[in-house]
Design an enzyme around this catalytic site. Structure first.
Site, PDB file in Angstrom:
ATOM      1  N   SER A 266     137.036  12.360  28.639  1.00 53.45           N
ATOM      2  CA  SER A 266     135.866  11.995  27.727  1.00 53.45           C
ATOM      3  C   SER A 266     136.424  11.294  26.316  1.00 53.45           C
ATOM      4  O   SER A 266     137.645  11.261  26.131  1.00 53.45           O
ATOM      5  CB  SER A 266     135.321  13.407  27.155  1.00 53.45           C
ATOM      6  OG  SER A 266     135.930  13.910  26.001  1.00 53.45           O
ATOM      7  N   ASP A 267     135.618  10.580  25.636  1.00 49.40           N
ATOM      8  CA  ASP A 267     136.033   9.981  24.384  1.00 49.40           C
ATOM      9  C   ASP A 267     135.777  11.115  23.153  1.00 49.40           C
ATOM     10  O   ASP A 267     135.489  12.325  23.632  1.00 49.40           O
ATOM     11  CB  ASP A 267     135.020   8.971  23.940  1.00 49.40           C
ATOM     12  CG  ASP A 267     135.463   7.854  22.834  1.00 49.40           C
ATOM     13  OD1 ASP A 267     136.619   8.172  22.142  1.00 49.40           O
ATOM     14  OD2 ASP A 267     134.985   6.910  23.160  1.00 49.40           O
ATOM     15  N   TRP A 268     136.545  11.021  22.085  1.00 48.69           N
ATOM     16  CA  TRP A 268     136.565  12.071  21.218  1.00 48.69           C
ATOM     17  C   TRP A 268     135.126  12.835  20.985  1.00 48.69           C
ATOM     18  O   TRP A 268     134.233  12.270  20.372  1.00 48.69           O
ATOM     19  CB  TRP A 268     137.056  11.541  19.745  1.00 48.69           C
ATOM     20  CG  TRP A 268     137.585  12.241  18.791  1.00 48.69           C
ATOM     21  CD1 TRP A 268     136.725  13.133  18.149  1.00 48.69           C
ATOM     22  CD2 TRP A 268     138.774  12.554  18.029  1.00 48.69           C
ATOM     23  NE1 TRP A 268     137.343  13.821  17.160  1.00 48.69           N
ATOM     24  CE2 TRP A 268     138.584  13.452  17.111  1.00 48.69           C
ATOM     25  CE3 TRP A 268     139.899  11.936  18.285  1.00 48.69           C
ATOM     26  CZ2 TRP A 268     139.509  13.822  16.346  1.00 48.69           C
ATOM     27  CZ3 TRP A 268     140.865  12.226  17.456  1.00 48.69           C
ATOM     28  CH2 TRP A 268     140.768  13.417  16.574  1.00 48.69           C
ATOM     29  N   GLY A 269     135.178  14.049  21.091  1.00 50.30           N
ATOM     30  CA  GLY A 269     134.096  15.001  21.123  1.00 50.30           C
ATOM     31  C   GLY A 269     132.817  14.769  21.829  1.00 50.30           C
ATOM     32  O   GLY A 269     131.858  15.359  21.614  1.00 50.30           O
ATOM     33  N   ALA A 270     132.811  13.911  22.768  1.00 50.77           N
ATOM     34  CA  ALA A 270     131.660  13.317  23.431  1.00 50.77           C
ATOM     35  C   ALA A 270     131.163  14.456  24.434  1.00 50.77           C
ATOM     36  O   ALA A 270     129.869  14.699  24.584  1.00 50.77           O
ATOM     37  CB  ALA A 270     132.013  12.261  24.440  1.00 50.77           C
TER      38      ALA A 270
END
Length: 722
Positions: A266-270
């Site tokens: 995932s991207d940061w916090g996605a």
């Protein structure tokens, strides 16, 4: 370690240990980094314990061999089974030696140079202990309001795909396990992140699947075909579902249809962001949707860590899904050789030798030269070494030319434009004045600038965006230069001196107030560590500009999105039988961009003639060739990017007015001519039909050859016969 040994290792892990392998945390969470204790508050709020950290599978943001070695050493002492950390980082356009931003690299149209830039970035980063880079970003972009346009290579799916392949080759090489100078590449952001509504970061994306397959997916596929080891999910929705929880996108398309068996992160916090998106009621539901969709690593939120065990125990998630994800992560660690050598390329001595070496800086300078685009020149460039220069503007003596995603780069070590010019001529011929700040101008600054300019032969204006005005979360509704810089330009114009504008920025701009007042405009983008030296090479003619735009410059922001491969509409402007008013047009501005895709000037001129086609018909197994004579009609040697475009006259669905299919770069001396030949095959005429099948249509086509997407003449016709 063999696959069977990896499976045996997987069986030794407890469920809690397996889930921790799916977590990625930032550097300060880990011992041995010198930053321990700084993140105790966030640890508590995220529910992270010491047990979690010692079993975590990967870390992002470690910097330097000493820190990565220390973190890995401390981790291996605590991890029960001695499973090493994966060290990941954003190595986007250089590690310490910063190359031009990717949009600028795209304007080089030079795959070998792009590959070399990634190879050098990998060598520096691997010596610092990095294993994986979150690059290349291959999102197709048609909206310059979006700050992350600087991180893409432009608006064309074919060209983006070629650069995607080049970057992956450069980062990964051919043998990740034994070539310790390489990194595993993570292609991003899957999918269609560059199509956010209104050019606003993290915003909704809504398009047909046919549109996505035709324009937005090809570059991701190209990167994966080249062997990229990881895929990062996008922040945006795809068909109403956030990418991080989109099973149809991640499992059905990426894994089943395309056969990708690498790691999805995932991207940061996605993952947690599915809650505000409105598709998950809480963290548990977000975790469930992400793991079902096929996200292997959750970056910097703890939905997996806090809820997957309960979801397995309740039967909502099969433990086999977690096993599959963990096995993919272990396989990546094995591909990188981490079980045999957990410190891999990290080497303090080698890091000292490689980072910012003379060879690396020279490569950065050469690519910066190739990336700059000369947009306008009314006989003022190149500068003469006898001319007195007034160098004015907020970028006259400014090291903020590295651009976003250069977190290890040093603005202090970047070659400023003043220093670059001073290396060419005696310092007494250059008078520098700031003129204005990025967004503000004082009377004192203006007067200093005017005084500097009064005695000059030529004014060189160094203008642009602060790096914070571009990059992630750098969306702008008004893409003109700040008013202070436009006012400075207008005031200096009143002196009647020849004026050259050099632009340092991360996006195509609305250039009104600059292009119309300056006698020459050089788009330098954020050119990197050697930027000032490269720009000076071009301004003084030691190098001849060869850059060509890979993204259109709008005439006004109201046109956006404006791109070359658009549809024609049923009432196209300029049709022979069209009424003046009732056509698809603006009443107050042109339809066309200010500067089109593929555009760029040189210090010489080129003429195209004798365009010819080998046959009036093409068959499924018999390609045609297109030939054009290109002549250097100027007074110095130069390089031309000869571009070939095709139009499908009548498709099953509407086809673009033209599409780039191939290009050749040719170097010609004054008076020299060369026949440039392209081979055009049936497969290059295929497109996604209404049933999403990829195939060509029999019928008439037009092929164009020229220096850019606008200036291609009448074209040559042929028929595809099936």
């Amino acid at each position: 370690m063999t696959d069977q040994q990896l499976i045996a290792l997987l069986k030794e892990l407890t469920l809690e240990e397996k889930i921790a392998q799916l977590l990625q945390l930032a550097a300060p969470f880990f011992e041995g980094t010198g930053t321990e204790g700084q993140i105790t508050g966030p640890m508590a709020s995220m529910g992270i314990t010491e047990d979690t950290i010692k079993n975590t599978g990967s870390v992002l943001g470690l910097s330097g061999a000493k820190e990565t070695i220390g973190a890995q050493e401390a981790h291996l002492k605590k991890n029960r089974l001695g499973i090493p950390l994966l060290v990941m980082a954003d190595i986007i356009h250089g590690y310490k030696t910063i190359f031009p931003v990717p949009l600028a690299i795209g304007c080089s149209w030079d795959m070998e140079a792009a590959e070399k830039s990634a190879e050098i970035a990998a060598a520096e980063a691997s010596a610092a202990g990095v294993h994986v880079t979150f690059s290349p970003m291959v999102d197709l972009v048609r909206d310059p309001r979006w700050g992350r346009v600087m991180e893409t290579t432009g608006e064309d799916p074919y060209l983006n795909g070629e650069f995607a392949r080049a970057f992956v080759r450069g980062f990964q090489g051919k043998d990740l396990k034994n070539d310790l100078t390489r990194l595993a590449a993570c292609v991003k952001h899957f999918a269609a992140y560059g199509a956010g509504e209104g050019g606003r970061d993290y915003n909704t994306v809504d398009m047909s699947e046919r549109q996505m397959r035709e324009y937005y997916l090809p570059a991701y596929k190209a990167a994966l075909d080249e062997g990229a080891e990881l895929v990062m999910t996008a922040f945006n929705t795809v068909d109403g579902i956030p990418a991080a929880g989109n099973k149809r996108l991640m499992r059905d398309l990426l894994r089943m249809e395309w056969g990708f068996d690498g790691v999805v992160i995932s991207d940061w916090g996605a993952v947690k962001e599915m809650i505000p998106h409105g598709v998950a009621a809480d963290e548990a539901e977000a975790a469930c949707k992400a793991i079902l969709a096929g996200v292997d690593i959750e970056m910097m939120t703890t939905c997996y860590e806090n809820h997957l065990k309960q979801l397995v125990e309740s039967g909502d998630v099969a433990e086999t899904l977690i096993d599959e994800a963990v096995l993919r992560i272990l396989q990546l660690k094995q591909k990188l050789g981490l079980f045999d050598n957990p410190y891999r390329g990290a080497n303090i001595e080698r890091e000292r030798e490689l980072v910012m070496s003379t060879e690396h800086r020279q490569a950065a300078r050469e690519l910066a030269v190739k990336s700059c685009v000369l947009l306008k020149n009314e006989a003022v460039l190149p500068l003469k070494t006898t001319q007195k220069i007034a160098l004015i503007g907020p970028f006259a003596r400014n090291g903020d030319i590295l651009g976003p995603w250069s977190w290890m780069g040093s603005k202090d070590e970047a070659v400023q434009l003043y220093d670059g010019l001073k290396s060419k001529v005696d310092a007494s011929l250059i008078v520098a004045a700031q003129g204005s700040d990025i967004a503000h101008m004082t009377e004192e600054q203006l007067e200093e600038a005017l005084e500097a300019a009064r005695d000059a032969d030529v004014i060189v204006l160094a203008l642009g965006e602060h790096s914070d005005m571009s990059g992630e979360a750098g969306s702008r509704a008004d893409i003109r230069l700040p008013q202070a810089q436009l006012d400075l330009t207008a005031k200096l114009k009143t002196l009647g001196k020849p004026m050259v504008a050099v632009l340092f920025n991360g996006r195509p701009l609305d250039l009104h107030g600059v292009y119309d007042l300056a006698d020459a405009v050089l788009e330098a983008w954020y050119p990197g560590t050697e930027g000032g030296a490269a720009v000076a090479d071009l301004l003084y003619g030691d190098s001849n500009p060869t850059g060509r735009l890979t993204m259109s410059f709008p005439f006004a922001v109201g046109q956006v999105p404006v791109y070359y491969n658009h549809f024609n509409t049923g009432r196209p402007q300029g049709a022979p039988d069209a009424q003046v008013r009732y056509v698809s047009q603006y009443l107050d501005i042109p339809n066309e961009p200010l500067y089109p895709f593929g555009y760029g000037l040189s210090y010489t001129t080129f003429a195209y003639s004798k365009a010819a086609i080998s046959s009036p018909s093409m068959t499924m197994d018999q390609p045609i060739t297109v030939t054009v004579k290109v002549t250097n009609t100027g007074t110095r040697g130069g390089e031309e990017v000869v571009q070939l475009y095709v139009r499908d006259i009548a498709g099953e669905v509407v086809r673009p007015v033209k599409e780039l299919k191939a290009f050749h770069k040719v170097s010609l001396q004054p008076g020299e001519s060369r026949d440039v030949t392209f081979e055009l095959k049936e497969e290059q005429l295929r497109y996604h039909h209404s049933d999403l099948s990829l195939r060509s249509d029999a019928g008439e086509f037009t092929v164009y050859v020229g220096p850019n997407s606008r200036d291609v003449g009448q074209g040559l016709s042929f028929k595809l016969i099936k």
